[in-house]
Design a protein around this motif. Structure first.
Motif, PDB file in Angstrom:
ATOM      1  N   THR A  55       0.816  -1.204   0.000  1.00 18.88           N
ATOM      2  CA  THR A  55       0.000   0.000   0.000  1.00 18.88           C
ATOM      3  C   THR A  55       0.857   1.263   0.000  1.00 18.88           C
ATOM      4  OG1 THR A  55      -1.574  -1.255   1.302  1.00 18.88           O
ATOM      5  CG2 THR A  55      -1.897   1.101   1.200  1.00 18.88           C
ATOM      6  N   TRP A 123      -9.447  -1.592  -7.238  1.00 15.08           N
ATOM      7  CA  TRP A 123      -9.180  -0.169  -7.252  1.00 15.08           C
ATOM      8  C   TRP A 123     -10.010   0.537  -8.313  1.00 15.08           C
ATOM      9  CZ3 TRP A 123      -6.116   1.516  -3.464  1.00 15.08           C
ATOM     10  CH2 TRP A 123      -5.349   0.543  -2.826  1.00 15.08           C
ATOM     11  N   GLU A 128     -13.091   8.067  -3.109  1.00 19.66           N
ATOM     12  CA  GLU A 128     -13.550   9.393  -3.485  1.00 19.66           C
ATOM     13  C   GLU A 128     -14.801   9.288  -4.342  1.00 19.66           C
ATOM     14  OE1 GLU A 128     -10.465   8.457  -3.445  1.00 19.66           O
ATOM     15  OE2 GLU A 128      -9.752   9.777  -1.843  1.00 19.66           O
TER      16      GLU A 128
ATOM     17  N   GLY B  64      -6.511   6.585  -2.704  1.00 16.98           N
ATOM     18  CA  GLY B  64      -6.898   6.087  -1.393  1.00 16.98           C
ATOM     19  C   GLY B  64      -7.082   4.584  -1.473  1.00 16.98           C
ATOM     20  N   ARG B  65      -6.966   3.938  -0.346  1.00 18.75           N
ATOM     21  CA  ARG B  65      -7.008   2.484  -0.330  1.00 18.75           C
ATOM     22  C   ARG B  65      -8.374   2.004   0.140  1.00 18.75           C
ATOM     23  NH1 ARG B  65      -6.104  -2.691  -1.456  1.00 18.75           N
ATOM     24  NH2 ARG B  65      -5.035  -3.939   0.088  1.00 18.75           N
ATOM     25  N   THR B  66      -8.908   1.022  -0.545  1.00 19.14           N
ATOM     26  CA  THR B  66     -10.053   0.314   0.014  1.00 19.14           C
ATOM     27  C   THR B  66      -9.633  -1.124   0.248  1.00 19.14           C
ATOM     28  OG1 THR B  66     -10.815  -0.190  -2.191  1.00 19.14           O
ATOM     29  CG2 THR B  66     -11.827   1.688  -1.113  1.00 19.14           C
ATOM     30  N   ALA B 219      -3.022   2.092   4.858  1.00 22.03           N
ATOM     31  CA  ALA B 219      -3.383   3.479   4.605  1.00 22.03           C
ATOM     32  C   ALA B 219      -2.593   4.005   3.413  1.00 22.03           C
ATOM     33  CB  ALA B 219      -3.086   4.330   5.834  1.00 22.03           C
ATOM     34  N   ALA B 220      -3.299   4.495   2.426  1.00 18.24           N
ATOM     35  CA  ALA B 220      -2.628   5.025   1.238  1.00 18.24           C
ATOM     36  C   ALA B 220      -3.128   6.438   0.977  1.00 18.24           C
ATOM     37  CB  ALA B 220      -2.904   4.136   0.031  1.00 18.24           C
TER      38      ALA B 220
END
Lengths: 486, 314
Positions: A55, A123, A128, B64-66, B219-220
């Protein structure tokens, strides 16, 4: 629209500086120690740093030629990288630096945007977009990126996906009911396609979730391609089994024992090997400065610098490490390897010569001593940095790995990491050993009988398993993508 | 030096000052970073100070990371938690003679906010539904058990000496003699606790490399940026509090009060940042042992001494 254009412009402007400190996830294949060392030097030289997790990373660099399993694991890691992201392989030591250098422009290039929009995995939709409502909704529904991805590497095979893609965006307060009595009846589909964890008594007599977490094959400061399958309760390891992923094709002789390389004398090479091990241990103990010092000394030795010059700088560094009470305190009492056990498991080398109480502290102190001796020109005992071949013909690292696996149960994860690092089995030796090829074929046919088997296919040994977090996971990391793979 | 409350709009500059201090901490950390000096002679020495800015650019650009089945609400709370806590702490830290919120119970406020970190960091580990962050969360809660009580008593010592729970009163009570001079144990314990609040140095096992980054592992992008900023901001807010409680606040010759406050805060911050380079990480079990067997008795003795002095002086 105006906002998104503005954001795009901002992103363009941020791109150039962003690539100045690339965070590199280094995936090292068994047998590729030389490439790893070159890659570590290259990363530092380009001002980058080694990432702790996928990550965090934006560059994925595979050192060595990955075997099938290694490649599968790499693909999982690649899928976990947020992007902008780039990947490449370096199979020869001299390739590491140019490959890495060539990657960086790609990281900032326009192509990243295209890659991001075409991305066909979890992804495909990011947080967002969730917030902004339905603008991109049908886009994703259209090519079903999300569904496929989760089927792909979380391995909950297709069904329930539709369901869960809705769940994720809805109110998920209720579904993740971890205290309800659903503990893992076989076959029950949970909302995420995840199984509930089983529960069992832990060492304190509490009922705790049991998680199956494979450590490796890719972890920071971890032997390349080593997988230790653990059963965790909380962060306490209850059971552990170790294996090394086979190398792709014939493995070169272990880097640290290879005497054909006349550039560096065996003594300097042994010293460099111990410094490499020490660097790993110190990095895991959270002492980055000292770890960086060990690596610098190691690289200088391998670059062929005169031993005396390195020795002069080794002294002060050694004293600093040796005097650290906190470091001793951090490693004291971990992994006591009595001489009896050592003999039983066929361990030789510094791990046996360590003084009482034979714990991790004693072992790193021993490394310091033997590095000093090697730098002083002393003969390398046993013919190799990790000892000599056991009576049954297995390489010294076999015994070290067996020790690690035997001593791990009952320790916390951090202690297990320090334990493995203080023994530092070399996967090169294990991947190069004559029997693994055979064991690999056998394991395909029959279930594993002992931890010595090498090739058992358990799918992607990914870096982590999500879902295990909530204690309801079923180790998708460990057991997951196998289905998709075969 | 008297400390007075500021009007409402002071919240904005106060937050800005806190963020600048957080950035200063990150810059200091980058400058002290010898590990970044490279291995094979091709060292990159120049512009090390700009690394935090580069890192900000990198993270702003990263997605952002999911994860699968995250506990999204709680994850968000955990991600924002450290920075919010730092801002709330900074509200009671005086800069020179001014403080955003001149609470009569400022010290209790600080303490209450630092306890919310237990939840915040734990949630940041719990939220992503992933094993390494969860382990990081466990580690934080475990070490919080070790540092929290010593921290409480370290906060109590200046309050007893000043006879007030207001940070402004404590600053005023140090006219003539800084509390750090005659309650050094409380000062040192407080500094250690500030490092622990910032998951820093010896207390950084919740974000340890051995757990692939622990709480930070999933966390990204902006989430990571928030968490890292929160970490540095906590160090900055804690340093500011240390200055007010133990180092005389804005007292000093020649320069105005606010300058002294900031300078002293920077000095404390630099000391905390340098600490990381000198010490390995302590495992939570060791921290609990250290906290309960060494720090707690020591700080209680300190409190006894302080109380005796206060009673003797009448």
């Amino acid at each position: 629209m105006g906002l998104s254009t503005a954001l795009r412009n901002l992103s363009g402007r941020l791109a150039a500086p962003a690539a100045r400190v690339p965070h590199v996830l280094l995936v090292v294949c068994p047998g590729a120690t030389a490439v790893r060392l070159a890659a570590e030097v290259a990363v530092a030289g380009l001002g980058g740093r080694l990432a702790d997790s996928p990550t965090e990373a934006d560059v994925l660099l595979v050192a060595g030629e990955p075997s099938q399993e290694m490649r599968a694991a790499t693909d999982v890691l690649w899928g976990q990288m947020p992007g902008p992201r780039v990947r490449a392989e370096a199979t020869r030591p001299q390739d590491a630096e140019p490959v890495l250098r060539a990657l960086l422009p790609v990281l900032t290039g326009r192509g990243q945007e295209a890659e991001a929009t075409q991305r066909d995995d979890e992804w495909g939709r990011d947080e967002e977009e969730d917030g902004h409502g339905g603008v991109h909704e049908d886009n994703h529904g259209g090519h079903g990126g999300e569904q496929r991805s989760h089927g792909g590497h979380e391995g909950h095979g297709g069904h329930g996906d539709e369901q869960r893609s809705h769940d994720r965006h809805g109110d998920h307060g209720g579904q993740e009911d971890h205290d309800g009595g659903h503990e893992g009846h076989g076959g029950m589909q949970m909302p995420g396609g995840l199984m509930m964890a089983d529960r069992a008594e832990d060492r304190d007599g509490l009922k705790l979730d049991v998680l199956h977490v494979p450590l490796g094959p890719v972890l920071p400061d971890w032997p390349a391609g080593l997988v230790v399958d653990t059963v965790l309760q909380g962060d306490v390891v209850q059971r552990a089994e170790g294996r090394v992923l086979p190398s792709a094709g014939p493995c070169p002789p272990p880097f640290w024992q290879n005497d054909d390389d006349h550039l560096v004398a065996p003594e300097a090479r042994t010293a460099a090997c111990h410094l490499d091990s020490l660097g790993r241990l110190l990095a895991l103990a959270g002492w980055e400065d000292a770890a960086a010092g060990a690596r610098r000394l190691r690289d200088r030795l391998l670059a062929g610098e005169p031993v005396d010059a390195v020795r002069a700088d080794f002294g002060p560094w050694r004293r600093r490490v040796e005097r650290s009470r906190t470091l001793r305190w951090a490693t004291d009492g971990i992994g006591v390897l009595t001489p009896v056990d050592a003999a039983r498991l066929g361990v030789s080398g510094p791990a046996v010569r360590a003084r009482p109480p034979h714990d991790a502290t004693a072992r790193w102190l021993r490394w310091l001593t033997e590095t000093e001796e090697a730098l002083a020109g002393g003969k390398v005992p046993d013919g190799g940095p990790r000892g000599h071949t056991a009576p049954d013909g297995s390489p010294p690292s076999r015994g070290l790995l067996d020790v690690a696996v035997e001593l791990a149960p009952g320790l916390e994860l951090s202690a297990v990491r320090l334990l493995v690092a203080s023994l530092d089995p070399d996967p090169d030796e294990l991947a190069a050993a004559p029997e693994p090829g055979r064991a690999w074929e056998e394991a395909e046919k029959e279930p594993r009988q002992s931890r010595h088997d090498h090739g058992e296919h358990r799918g992607h040994e990914e870096h982590r398993g999500h879902g295990e977090g909530h204690g309801q996971g079923h180790g998708e990391g460990g057991h997951g993508g196998g289905g998709g793979e075969r | 030096m008297t400390v007075t409350g500021a009007p409402m709009w002071a919240v904005v500059p106060a937050a800005a000052v806190l963020l600048v201090m957080a950035l200063a901490a990150a810059v200091l950390d980058a400058v002290f970073d010898t590990a970044a000096a490279g291995g094979g002679g091709t060292a990159v020495h120049g512009r090390r100070w700009s690394r935090p800015l580069v890192e900000v650019a990198r993270l702003m650009r990263q997605r952002g990371r999911t994860t699968v089945e995250p506990d999204r609400l709680l994850w968000r709370i955990g991600t924002a938690g450290p920075l919010v806590a730092a801002l709330l702490m900074a509200a009671v830290v005086p800069v020179g003679g001014t403080v955003v919120a001149d609470l009569p119970v400022g010290i209790v406020w600080f303490n209450a906010v630092d306890v919310t970190l237990w939840a915040a960091v734990w949630l940041a580990g719990w939220g992503p539904n992933s094993v390494y962050p969860l382990i990081g969360g466990y580690r934080f809660v475990a070490q919080a058990l070790g540092y929290e009580l010593p921290l409480m008593f370290a906060l109590t010592a200046p309050a007893v000496a000043a006879g007030s729970l207001s940070v402004g009163e404590v600053v005023r009570a140090q006219q003539g003699l800084w509390f750090a001079v005659w309650m050094p144990v409380a000062f040192v314990v407080f500094l250690g606790a500030v490092a622990a609040l910032g998951v820093w140095g010896p207390f950084s096992s919740p974000v340890g490399r051995d757990a692939a980054g622990g709480v930070l592992a999933e966390a990204a992008g902006v989430d990571r940026l928030l968490l890292l900023t929160g970490r540095y901001a906590l160090l900055a807010a804690g340093s500011g509090m240390a200055v007010a409680l133990f180092l005389g606040g804005g007292a000093g010759p020649w320069l105005p009060g606010w300058a002294w406050s900031l300078l002293k805060t920077l000095a404390v911050l630099a000391a905390l940042v340098a600490l990381r380079r000198r010490l390995p990480v302590l495992r939570p079990e060791r921290i609990v042992r250290l906290g309960w067997l060494v720090a707690l008795p020591a700080v209680l003795l300190q409190l006894l001494v302080v109380s005796a002095v206060v009673v003797a002086k009448g």
